[in-house]
Each structure stands twice: as structure tokens, then as C-alpha cells.
Design a protein around this motif. Sequence first.
Motif, PDB file in Angstrom:
ATOM      1  N   LEU A 162       3.828   1.214   7.996  1.00 51.29           N
ATOM      2  CA  LEU A 162       3.183   0.074   8.637  1.00 51.29           C
ATOM      3  C   LEU A 162       3.647  -1.236   8.017  1.00 51.29           C
ATOM      4  CD1 LEU A 162      -0.411   1.542   8.331  1.00 51.29           C
ATOM      5  CD2 LEU A 162       1.047   1.634  10.354  1.00 51.29           C
TER       6      LEU A 162
ATOM      7  N   LYS B   7       0.866  -1.184   0.000  1.00 54.45           N
ATOM      8  CA  LYS B   7       0.000   0.000   0.000  1.00 54.45           C
ATOM      9  C   LYS B   7       0.901   1.232   0.000  1.00 54.45           C
ATOM     10  CE  LYS B   7      -3.361   2.391   2.948  1.00 54.45           C
ATOM     11  NZ  LYS B   7      -4.062   2.338   4.236  1.00 54.45           N
TER      12      LYS B   7
ATOM     13  N   THR C 209       1.465   7.448   3.621  1.00 51.39           N
ATOM     14  CA  THR C 209       1.126   6.220   4.324  1.00 51.39           C
ATOM     15  C   THR C 209       1.645   5.093   3.452  1.00 51.39           C
ATOM     16  OG1 THR C 209      -0.866   7.166   5.310  1.00 51.39           O
ATOM     17  CG2 THR C 209      -0.726   4.767   5.240  1.00 51.39           C
TER      18      THR C 209
ATOM     19  N   GLY D 129      -0.902  -5.893   7.993  1.00 53.66           N
ATOM     20  CA  GLY D 129      -1.747  -6.303   9.096  1.00 53.66           C
ATOM     21  C   GLY D 129      -1.831  -5.288  10.220  1.00 53.66           C
ATOM     22  N   GLU D 130      -0.942  -4.305  10.241  1.00 48.92           N
ATOM     23  CA  GLU D 130      -1.003  -3.260  11.258  1.00 48.92           C
ATOM     24  C   GLU D 130      -2.034  -2.218  10.847  1.00 48.92           C
ATOM     25  OE1 GLU D 130       3.541  -3.270  12.972  1.00 48.92           O
ATOM     26  OE2 GLU D 130       2.988  -1.727  11.529  1.00 48.92           O
ATOM     27  N   ARG D 131      -2.572  -1.552  11.838  1.00 54.52           N
ATOM     28  CA  ARG D 131      -3.520  -0.473  11.571  1.00 54.52           C
ATOM     29  C   ARG D 131      -2.844   0.844  11.844  1.00 54.52           C
ATOM     30  NH1 ARG D 131      -9.507  -1.722  12.822  1.00 54.52           N
ATOM     31  NH2 ARG D 131      -9.426   0.521  12.739  1.00 54.52           N
ATOM     32  N   GLY D 132      -2.971   1.747  10.914  1.00 53.67           N
ATOM     33  CA  GLY D 132      -2.401   3.085  11.084  1.00 53.67           C
ATOM     34  C   GLY D 132      -3.402   4.036  11.673  1.00 53.67           C
ATOM     35  N   GLY D 133      -2.901   4.941  12.473  1.00 51.63           N
ATOM     36  CA  GLY D 133      -3.815   5.905  13.067  1.00 51.63           C
ATOM     37  C   GLY D 133      -3.451   7.295  12.738  1.00 51.63           C
TER      38      GLY D 133
ATOM     39  N   ARG E 292       3.725   7.630   7.796  1.00 53.84           N
ATOM     40  CA  ARG E 292       3.086   6.542   8.538  1.00 53.84           C
ATOM     41  C   ARG E 292       3.536   5.268   7.847  1.00 53.84           C
ATOM     42  NH1 ARG E 292      -0.507  10.194   8.881  1.00 53.84           N
ATOM     43  NH2 ARG E 292      -1.719   9.790   7.025  1.00 53.84           N
TER      44      ARG E 292
ATOM     45  N   GLU F  76       2.697   0.798   3.469  1.00 51.33           N
ATOM     46  CA  GLU F  76       2.681  -0.516   4.118  1.00 51.33           C
ATOM     47  C   GLU F  76       3.625  -1.423   3.349  1.00 51.33           C
ATOM     48  OE1 GLU F  76      -0.497  -3.821   3.750  1.00 51.33           O
ATOM     49  OE2 GLU F  76      -1.097  -2.568   5.465  1.00 51.33           O
TER      50      GLU F  76
END
Length: 90
Positions: A83, A20, A45, A86-90, A81, A47
Amino acid sequence: MGDVARAIENKLAAALSPSKLELRDESARHVGHTHAGVESHFDLTIESAAFAGLGRLARQRLVMSALAEELGGPVHALSIRALAPGERGG
């Protein structure tokens, strides 16, 4: 998308094989800054499996290493960000 954003996306794709990648040009929000009118402020962001097992600082270093040329030139600010899958970003 401008040349700087395209270069950022291409370099990150080559270096980190992200699953991502969302890059937002936020330069227009910085009218009045020295770098106004050019691609200079970005929000990223990303991933990638390359981040698995790494802490936040190590992840950011990987991104910044891949973008050394841009960070030394046209990019004035980059929010990252990073990641692992499987991790969630905030």
C-alpha cells in the motif's frame, strides 16, 4: 522471529523505507507440506511511499526484487499487500 523473517524485514526496510511493515510467519499452518518445520510461508502487509502511483503488479515486483534471495531459497509462499500511505488495505 526467526532468521528468515528478520532478513525479510531488514531487506524491505532498506529497499523501501516502509512506514508500516507487518510480517506474519504462517509456516505452522502448512504442516505436511515439503517445507514444513521451516520458515517458508509468510503474509506481508507493507506501506511505503515507494508504491505511490504504481499498480499492484509493479508494487509486488518491487517487494519480490528486494527479496530475490529469500524467494529463491527458503521462502515457498509470500502473500503481499503493498500500500501507498493513506491507502486502506483489505
